[in-house]
Design an enzyme around this catalytic site. Structure first.
Site, short mmCIF file in Angstrom:
data_model
loop_
_atom_site.label_atom_id
_atom_site.label_comp_id
_atom_site.label_asym_id
_atom_site.label_seq_id
_atom_site.Cartn_x
_atom_site.Cartn_y
_atom_site.Cartn_z
N LYS A 10 0.86 -1.10 0.05
CA LYS A 10 0.02 -0.11 -0.10
C LYS A 10 0.95 1.38 0.03
O LYS A 10 1.77 1.34 0.94
CB LYS A 10 -0.97 0.00 1.08
CG LYS A 10 -1.54 1.30 1.39
CD LYS A 10 -2.35 1.39 2.87
CE LYS A 10 -1.05 1.75 3.80
NZ LYS A 10 -0.52 3.01 3.88
N ASP A 134 -5.84 1.10 8.22
CA ASP A 134 -5.71 0.54 6.81
C ASP A 134 -6.44 -0.42 5.97
O ASP A 134 -6.34 -0.79 5.04
CB ASP A 134 -4.06 0.41 6.67
CG ASP A 134 -3.31 1.57 6.67
OD1 ASP A 134 -3.80 2.94 6.32
OD2 ASP A 134 -2.20 1.71 6.84
#
Length: 288
Positions: A10, A134
């Site tokens: 990410k 997240d």
């Protein structure tokens, strides 16, 4: 039965910390993309739940209830009333503590695979939010997304133009909680979120937009003795660029540089890796 999948890196191309709620959770506004670099997760049948970790970044990764993958598996079992076990094998190829969501991406992938393996309804993003800010955005991988609120608001971003990132991690982990705590002590919150995305039909416009955004945690992580190496990494990346479009991802310590062509990105990565053989240096294509 065995199932396997990949948990991509990410990358926060911008991360504005716009406030903090009374419960301590921070309000964020971020553009997230996912790289081709991945961890790998394999799940096999077992009577009990267990986790084994291998790979180049396995050292220091817990295999008990402190690991986010185990927490995710236990949450799914609890929410869906599962009594079956599973053997989970995690091949750790992404540096942990690097700001690229390795643990969250692993957990999101594990949730998807375990739901398939146990034949149950996958967790909703609102259910997974308890595992970390997240998790919801990583559950949308590999699509580029806007992440807002405390992580619970995820919107798909428009199609981005084709560009390349050089990712560099100096091998220095940065604790996310420490970075946020220090940010709160040093800086006031700016309520300004991301600027609206223009019609991003070319790499020039994308670069211009990125240059107008920020990562509010870069200065915190790179200064005040947390990880001064980050400044060295960003300087090394920018020396290979014609612009200054580079920043830290998440809370660090992985940094990225923006390149308009494959050749330019690979050339820069090769130079950085040659000059810094102990660093993790990768290139990845985004958009297009």
């Amino acid at each position: 039965m065995t199932v396997e999948g990949f948990a991509p890196a990410k990358i926060n191309l911008a991360l504005h910390v716009t406030g903090r709620r009374d419960d301590g959770y921070h309000l964020l506004d971020s553009l997230v993309v996912f790289g081709k670099q991945t961890d790998k997760i394999t799940i096999c049948a077992a009577e009990t739940l267990s986790l084994q970790v291998t790979g180049p970044f396995a050292k220091g990764v817990p295999t008990d209830g402190d690991n986010l993958v185990v927490k995710a598996a236990e949450l799914l079992r609890r929410k869906r009333r599962i009594i079956a076990g599973a053997s989970i094998f995690l091949e750790k190829n992404l540096p942990h503590g690097g700001g690229i969501g390795g643990g969250s991406s692993d957990a999101a992938t594990a949730l998807r695979l375990l739901a398939e393996f146990w034949k149950v309804e996958p967790l909703r993003t609102t259910e997974a939010l308890t595992l970390g800010a997240d998790l919801p955005v990583c559950m949308h991988a590999p699509e580029p997304c806007f992440m807002r609120g405390v992580g619970e608001i995820v919107e798909l971003a428009p199609t981005l133009p084709e560009f390349w990132l050089v990712l560099v991690n100096p091998g220095v982990p940065v604790p996310t909680r420490t970075v946020f705590e220090l940010h709160d002590k040093l800086y006031d919150f700016s309520p300004l979120g991301l600027e609206p995305l223009p019609d991003l039909n070319d790499v020039e416009k994308m670069e211009t937009w990125l240059l107008g955004q920020r990562n509010d945690l870069t200065k915190v992580a790179s200064e005040y003795a947390l990880a001064p190496m980050i400044s060295t990494v960003l300087q090394a990346i920018r020396e290979q660029m014609k612009s200054t479009c580079a920043d830290m991802s998440g809370s660090g310590s992985t940094c990225w540089g923006y390149f308009k062509t494959d050749d330019a990105a690979h050339s820069a990565a090769a130079t950085i890796a040659e000059q810094n053989p102990d660093w993790w240096v990768q290139t990845t294509r985004i958009g297009g």
